[in-house]
Design an enzyme around this catalytic site. Structure first.
Site, PDB file in Angstrom:
ATOM      1  N   HIS A   7       0.824  -1.213   0.000  1.00  0.00           N
ATOM      2  CA  HIS A   7       0.000   0.000   0.000  1.00  0.00           C
ATOM      3  C   HIS A   7       0.858   1.264   0.000  1.00  0.00           C
ATOM      4  O   HIS A   7       1.605   1.519   0.939  1.00  0.00           O
ATOM      5  CB  HIS A   7      -0.870  -0.028   1.264  1.00  0.00           C
ATOM      6  CG  HIS A   7      -1.816   1.095   1.396  1.00  0.00           C
ATOM      7  ND1 HIS A   7      -1.818   1.952   2.475  1.00  0.00           N
ATOM      8  CD2 HIS A   7      -2.815   1.512   0.584  1.00  0.00           C
ATOM      9  CE1 HIS A   7      -2.780   2.827   2.340  1.00  0.00           C
ATOM     10  NE2 HIS A   7      -3.399   2.598   1.195  1.00  0.00           N
ATOM     11  N   ARG A   8       0.785   2.017  -1.070  1.00  0.00           N
ATOM     12  CA  ARG A   8       1.650   3.200  -1.288  1.00  0.00           C
ATOM     13  C   ARG A   8       3.119   2.758  -1.267  1.00  0.00           C
ATOM     14  O   ARG A   8       3.990   3.492  -0.803  1.00  0.00           O
ATOM     15  CB  ARG A   8       1.403   4.288  -0.231  1.00  0.00           C
ATOM     16  CG  ARG A   8      -0.076   4.617  -0.010  1.00  0.00           C
ATOM     17  CD  ARG A   8      -0.304   5.711   1.022  1.00  0.00           C
ATOM     18  NE  ARG A   8      -1.706   5.757   1.434  1.00  0.00           N
ATOM     19  CZ  ARG A   8      -2.193   6.514   2.401  1.00  0.00           C
ATOM     20  NH1 ARG A   8      -1.404   7.362   3.024  1.00  0.00           N
ATOM     21  NH2 ARG A   8      -3.468   6.474   2.721  1.00  0.00           N
ATOM     22  N   GLU A  34       0.342  -0.729  -4.651  1.00  0.00           N
ATOM     23  CA  GLU A  34      -0.803   0.164  -4.819  1.00  0.00           C
ATOM     24  C   GLU A  34      -0.241   1.570  -4.760  1.00  0.00           C
ATOM     25  O   GLU A  34       0.692   1.836  -3.989  1.00  0.00           O
ATOM     26  CB  GLU A  34      -1.805  -0.062  -3.682  1.00  0.00           C
ATOM     27  CG  GLU A  34      -3.107   0.721  -3.795  1.00  0.00           C
ATOM     28  CD  GLU A  34      -3.134   2.043  -3.036  1.00  0.00           C
ATOM     29  OE1 GLU A  34      -4.162   2.717  -3.082  1.00  0.00           O
ATOM     30  OE2 GLU A  34      -2.107   2.440  -2.422  1.00  0.00           O
ATOM     31  N   ASP A  36      -1.326   6.078  -5.456  1.00  0.00           N
ATOM     32  CA  ASP A  36      -2.392   7.079  -5.616  1.00  0.00           C
ATOM     33  C   ASP A  36      -1.995   8.115  -6.651  1.00  0.00           C
ATOM     34  O   ASP A  36      -0.827   8.513  -6.701  1.00  0.00           O
ATOM     35  CB  ASP A  36      -2.613   7.790  -4.274  1.00  0.00           C
ATOM     36  CG  ASP A  36      -2.925   6.813  -3.168  1.00  0.00           C
ATOM     37  OD1 ASP A  36      -4.022   6.243  -3.186  1.00  0.00           O
ATOM     38  OD2 ASP A  36      -2.054   6.611  -2.291  1.00  0.00           O
ATOM     39  N   HIS A  49      -0.864  10.847  -2.447  1.00  0.00           N
ATOM     40  CA  HIS A  49      -2.173  10.473  -1.910  1.00  0.00           C
ATOM     41  C   HIS A  49      -3.139  11.644  -1.772  1.00  0.00           C
ATOM     42  O   HIS A  49      -4.304  11.560  -2.167  1.00  0.00           O
ATOM     43  CB  HIS A  49      -1.995   9.801  -0.542  1.00  0.00           C
ATOM     44  CG  HIS A  49      -3.279   9.382   0.092  1.00  0.00           C
ATOM     45  ND1 HIS A  49      -4.028  10.224   0.888  1.00  0.00           N
ATOM     46  CD2 HIS A  49      -3.973   8.220   0.022  1.00  0.00           C
ATOM     47  CE1 HIS A  49      -5.109   9.580   1.287  1.00  0.00           C
ATOM     48  NE2 HIS A  49      -5.109   8.364   0.778  1.00  0.00           N
ATOM     49  N   GLU A 106      -4.676   3.817  -8.113  1.00  0.00           N
ATOM     50  CA  GLU A 106      -5.910   4.423  -7.597  1.00  0.00           C
ATOM     51  C   GLU A 106      -6.031   5.841  -8.138  1.00  0.00           C
ATOM     52  O   GLU A 106      -5.130   6.661  -7.954  1.00  0.00           O
ATOM     53  CB  GLU A 106      -5.936   4.440  -6.061  1.00  0.00           C
ATOM     54  CG  GLU A 106      -7.257   5.045  -5.590  1.00  0.00           C
ATOM     55  CD  GLU A 106      -7.391   5.241  -4.084  1.00  0.00           C
ATOM     56  OE1 GLU A 106      -6.588   4.711  -3.308  1.00  0.00           O
ATOM     57  OE2 GLU A 106      -8.340   5.956  -3.710  1.00  0.00           O
ATOM     58  N   LYS A 108      -7.340   9.269  -7.656  1.00  0.00           N
ATOM     59  CA  LYS A 108      -7.823  10.055  -6.513  1.00  0.00           C
ATOM     60  C   LYS A 108      -8.676  11.216  -7.038  1.00  0.00           C
ATOM     61  O   LYS A 108      -8.318  12.384  -6.873  1.00  0.00           O
ATOM     62  CB  LYS A 108      -6.628  10.577  -5.707  1.00  0.00           C
ATOM     63  CG  LYS A 108      -6.048   9.539  -4.765  1.00  0.00           C
ATOM     64  CD  LYS A 108      -6.937   9.350  -3.553  1.00  0.00           C
ATOM     65  CE  LYS A 108      -6.391   8.332  -2.566  1.00  0.00           C
ATOM     66  NZ  LYS A 108      -7.442   7.690  -1.778  1.00  0.00           N
ATOM     67  N   ASP A 226       0.356  -1.996   4.333  1.00  0.00           N
ATOM     68  CA  ASP A 226       1.527  -1.109   4.468  1.00  0.00           C
ATOM     69  C   ASP A 226       2.800  -1.927   4.682  1.00  0.00           C
ATOM     70  O   ASP A 226       3.896  -1.428   4.471  1.00  0.00           O
ATOM     71  CB  ASP A 226       1.371  -0.195   5.707  1.00  0.00           C
ATOM     72  CG  ASP A 226       0.227   0.797   5.567  1.00  0.00           C
ATOM     73  OD1 ASP A 226      -0.130   1.148   4.424  1.00  0.00           O
ATOM     74  OD2 ASP A 226      -0.298   1.231   6.617  1.00  0.00           O
TER      75      ASP A 226
HETATM   76  O1  G3P Z   1      -6.597   1.350  -2.451  1.00  0.00           O
HETATM   77  C1  G3P Z   1      -6.871   1.092  -1.129  1.00  0.00           C
HETATM   78  C2  G3P Z   1      -6.618   2.262  -0.241  1.00  0.00           C
HETATM   79  O2  G3P Z   1      -5.429   2.850  -0.633  1.00  0.00           O
HETATM   80  C3  G3P Z   1      -7.725   3.284  -0.264  1.00  0.00           C
HETATM   81  O3  G3P Z   1      -7.589   4.252   0.720  1.00  0.00           O
HETATM   82  O4  G3P Z   1      -6.970   6.464   1.583  1.00  0.00           O
HETATM   83  O5  G3P Z   1      -5.275   4.664   1.585  1.00  0.00           O
HETATM   84  O6  G3P Z   1      -5.989   5.715  -0.540  1.00  0.00           O
HETATM   85  P1  G3P Z   1      -6.404   5.310   0.834  1.00  0.00           P
HETATM   86 CA    CA Z   2      -4.818   4.478  -2.109  1.00  0.00          CA
END
Ligand code: G3P
Ligand code: CA
Length: 244
Positions: A7-8, A34, A36, A49, A106, A108, A226
């Protein structure tokens, strides 16, 4: 076996959405990353993000009011020793060509619609011939449908916070091949039924050992975490099977 998406990037140990975090996730053995995306004033897709640069860099202001040149001067690793720029999406895609990772982009565009964002992202994916390794997700489901219309060859997945009833029906109705629900908003039985109906399930953001174990046990398609190193360790224990 359940895939592990960082995640990120490997954001538990590196500054989020930086090349260091992506490279570290790949070196650790994650199956995917993943990230953003936001759109700059002059139309560049950048990997960050928040709508504003304030939290993750030393700067301030909205991404949409800054040029790419201005964005590149900022430090996305403000707590670290070494300065790191906010990556352009193109830079990440170029790097993806050197490995086998899956990449969840993703969009945004829930707060600002960022007109033209879907087209630009798809152009880049096609330029690097990465359609079969990309999943486009968004909380903006209109954008998910639009992305599918523009590029049916690229997998899409709506993001949810709340649990929805029979998500596979919804997902099929918008031609999405997956769903990305908040991990706490989806039960084991709904995960199983969704997968039985041919829809991938990739919950976010799963950081506790017990939540990871639960998803490995139901053989969930993937989850987004994460801490890919922790997830890989736990998955390794499942792969070894019960110790006698
Ligand atoms: O893609 C899953 C998750 O990243 C969505 O929430 O706020 O971390 O971008 P956020
Ligand atoms: Ca995200």
């Amino acid at each position: 076996m359940t895939q592990i998406f960082a995640h990120r990037g490997y954001s538990a140990a590196y500054a989020e959405n930086t090349m260091s975090a992506f490279v570290a996730a790949q070196k650790a053995g994650a199956d995917g990353i993943e990230l953003d995306t936001q759109l700059t004033k002059d139309g560049e897709i950048v990997v960050i993000h928040d709508e504003k640069v304030d939290r993750t860099t030393g700067g301030n202001g909205f991404v949409k009011e800054l040029t790419f040149k201005e964005i590149r001067k900022l430090n996305a690793n403000k707590k670290g020793i070494r300065k790191e720029p906010i990556p352009a999406l193109e830079e990440v895609l170029e790097w993806l060509k050197t490995n086998k990772l899956v990449c969840n982009i993703e969009l945004k565009n829930g707060l600002f619609p960022y007109e033209g964002m879907e087209k630009k992202v798809i152009e880049l994916i096609r330029k690097y011939d990465l359609a079969n390794r990309i999943i486009i997700s968004s909380f903006n489901h209109y954008s998910i449908v639009y992305s599918y219309q523009l590029a049916p060859e690229i997998e899409t997945a709506p993001l949810f916070i709340e649990g929805i009833y029979m998500p596979w029906i919804y997902s099929q109705s918008i031609r999405a091949k997956g769903i990305h629900p908040k991990y706490s908003g989806i039960s084991d039985s709904v995960i199983k039924m969704t997968m039985e109906n041919g829809i991938a399930v990739r919950p976010y953001t799963v950081n506790r050992e017990r939540d990871m174990s639960r998803l490995f046990q139901v053989n969930c398609t993937a989850f987004i975490t994460d801490d890919p190193v922790k997830a890989l360790r736990i998955r390794g224990e499942y792969e070894k099977g019960p110790q006698m």
